[in-house]
Design a protein around this motif. Sequence first.
Motif, PDB file in Angstrom:
ATOM      1  N   GLU A 112       4.100  -5.283  11.429  1.00  0.00           N
ATOM      2  CA  GLU A 112       4.062  -4.358  12.562  1.00  0.00           C
ATOM      3  C   GLU A 112       2.622  -4.367  13.081  1.00  0.00           C
ATOM      4  O   GLU A 112       1.729  -4.929  12.437  1.00  0.00           O
ATOM      5  N   ASP A 113       2.390  -3.746  14.237  1.00  0.00           N
ATOM      6  CA  ASP A 113       1.034  -3.744  14.786  1.00  0.00           C
ATOM      7  C   ASP A 113       0.146  -2.702  14.106  1.00  0.00           C
ATOM      8  O   ASP A 113      -1.016  -2.547  14.449  1.00  0.00           O
ATOM      9  N   GLN A 114       0.702  -1.975  13.166  1.00  0.00           N
ATOM     10  CA  GLN A 114      -0.075  -0.989  12.416  1.00  0.00           C
ATOM     11  C   GLN A 114       0.458  -0.931  10.993  1.00  0.00           C
ATOM     12  O   GLN A 114       1.649  -1.145  10.774  1.00  0.00           O
ATOM     13  N   ALA A 115      -0.435  -0.724  10.035  1.00  0.00           N
ATOM     14  CA  ALA A 115       0.008  -0.536   8.657  1.00  0.00           C
ATOM     15  C   ALA A 115       0.634   0.851   8.544  1.00  0.00           C
ATOM     16  O   ALA A 115       0.172   1.794   9.184  1.00  0.00           O
ATOM     17  N   ARG A 116       1.683   0.946   7.735  1.00  0.00           N
ATOM     18  CA  ARG A 116       2.333   2.258   7.536  1.00  0.00           C
ATOM     19  C   ARG A 116       2.209   2.629   6.071  1.00  0.00           C
ATOM     20  O   ARG A 116       2.840   2.022   5.214  1.00  0.00           O
ATOM     21  N   ILE A 117       1.394   3.618   5.815  1.00  0.00           N
ATOM     22  CA  ILE A 117       0.965   3.931   4.459  1.00  0.00           C
ATOM     23  C   ILE A 117       1.531   5.280   4.028  1.00  0.00           C
ATOM     24  O   ILE A 117       1.247   6.291   4.663  1.00  0.00           O
TER      25      ILE A 117
ATOM     26  N   THR B  98      -3.838  -4.526   7.485  1.00  0.00           N
ATOM     27  CA  THR B  98      -3.688  -4.697   8.924  1.00  0.00           C
ATOM     28  C   THR B  98      -4.874  -5.523   9.429  1.00  0.00           C
ATOM     29  O   THR B  98      -5.920  -5.548   8.763  1.00  0.00           O
TER      30      THR B  98
END
Lengths: 337, 337
Positions: free
Chosen positions: B37-42, B130
């Motif tokens: 994705e265009d952003q890390a999801r933490i 990312t």
Amino acid sequence: MPDRITLAHGSGGKAMQELVNKIFLSYFANEILNRQEDQARIPLAPLTLTGEKLAFSCDSYVVDPIRFPGGDIGKLAVCGTANDIAMSGAKPIYLSAGFIIEEGFSIDELKQVACSMAKTASEAGIEIVTGDTKVVPKGAADKLFISTSGIGVIPANVDWGVQHIQPGDQILISGNLGDHGATILNARENLGFGGQLNSDCQHLYPFVEALLPVKGIRTLRDATRGGVNAVLHEFVASSGCGFQVIEQALPVSSPVRGLSELLGLEVLNFANEGKFIAIVDPKDANLALSTLRQLKGGSDAAIIGEVNSSQKVSVLNAFGASRWLDLPWDEPMPRIC
Amino acid sequence: MPDRITLAHGSGGKAMQELVNKIFLSYFANEILNRQEDQARIPLAPLTLTGEKLAFSCDSYVVDPIRFPGGDIGKLAVCGTANDIAMSGAKPIYLSAGFIIEEGFSIDELKQVACSMAKTASEAGIEIVTGDTKVVPKGAADKLFISTSGIGVIPANVDWGVQHIQPGDQILISGNLGDHGATILNARENLGFGGQLNSDCQHLYPFVEALLPVKGIRTLRDATRGGVNAVLHEFVASSGCGFQVIEQALPVSSPVRGLSELLGLEVLNFANEGKFIAIVDPKDANLALSTLRQLKGGSDAAIIGEVNSSQKVSVLNAFGASRWLDLPWDEPMPRIC
């Protein structure tokens, strides 16, 4: 202060302290940054109130020219990273900003860039909480590069992602295509469209926030470098679906259309800096569309196509003929963002 | 893949996808990054278990040469940002990485850098989640710049900061001074100390973790650009205290001392990339010192001076004479990190 950046401004000595104090701390001032520790210290409790996952993203900005109609590298560096965060459904809240500056760069121009970043961040409710400054000798970098990273919290009930895309889903775009790419191309190559073209560089979270209540959103992605075509190809690779775009449905301003026809370039490949693709359950596509159209700057939002199972990207023209759209090996231009 | 980076590798098209897949995704692979994705999801929940505040920091790396004895720009880009986070007491856990690459840069060298980043991160228990890649035309940047940002969680019972510093506190350093600065200076200027000098570039969290139980820690700061002198001047500005360093107590290796004497440079101004200053309550200074000395790489840790109320930095020499140490307007060298 002198007129121009010197190597001393990046050395860790007094000159750097003065630069940081007079420009960055002055424009970006906020409680966290003002503490001047080497790291921002961000309370977690307010974050966990709004959701369960952090969105974390970064981008480097090398756009040339650094000022262009509709924006500059500073505005771009705030909006670009904020938008990558917003695409997950998260409200961007904190940014970091790292500057790589060429020796001899004008201090006045640096102030203008910092001011533009501060204004853009403030309007978006974002704080720049940590940063870094490097100066490289003349010729080792071209003017100014900015790297930003940022964080936001994804609301607990939001789980957008490519894995939810299904054949039959509708493809929406949040507004006119190609404004940023066309603007930079025109500015760089003096194509004579000056005055008619403006970058769409803008903060997208207000659009995202409005879409949060729409149940059928599968995923959002901003169509930056590589344009809509690159986004759809990324979706093909990650979802295994195919994407058909209806040529006549594409919202394109007349100067952008003029420029793309003049140069024989595919407008679907043009970069945008304030537009995103939304893939939406067909049941909710009209709701998503009317939601976007009600917003300031959203009147050109459109449904531009449909998801299928072809595992390719195709374009349907006005005569009902379909052609495959390849992802080009490269884009028309370097340093677009 | 070709031998050299082309503008196409930064364009958002197929070439960039191939570069990202074959190098960055391959070396940095982890569950969050792999989602592309265009952003890390933490997930926030594991973070809030370990503390109440997030440490968030960024740095850009422009070091020249990009490979040097003891490290390279990749190792530096991981350690440098991780260390800024660690200085708050936080374990660095996630990094972003943005690359600005000059057209024509060797793909092999890029692989080596990515490999070095992956190895350094993995040894430190850090994930690169990312990233971003930009390519600029030949001459618009010198080889390769890397920007990293990172996050970690500050343990709930840790509140280190400059505001806690008091007269009487002891000044500790975690090991020999000036190794990084001397190594880069020697490599750049061919001063003939090759083979004897190595950068101290290293991940500092293991030292920080060992100090967490020591009650009297006021604050830590890594002594990078500008060296120990810059750190002490930052402390003067933020704490209003003064800092006296005992010249004879400074741990300096003989090649670094030789180089600094040869050039007539103050070793307190030399950059380090794996050393930090700790300001410690005098009651706990010996405990902090023995804690550091027990660790691998900590045997040269030393108490090097004391905090006073002079609001200046001073050096006490072997004959009992004290001199003020100014913060220089600049450092001997650009592109040290």
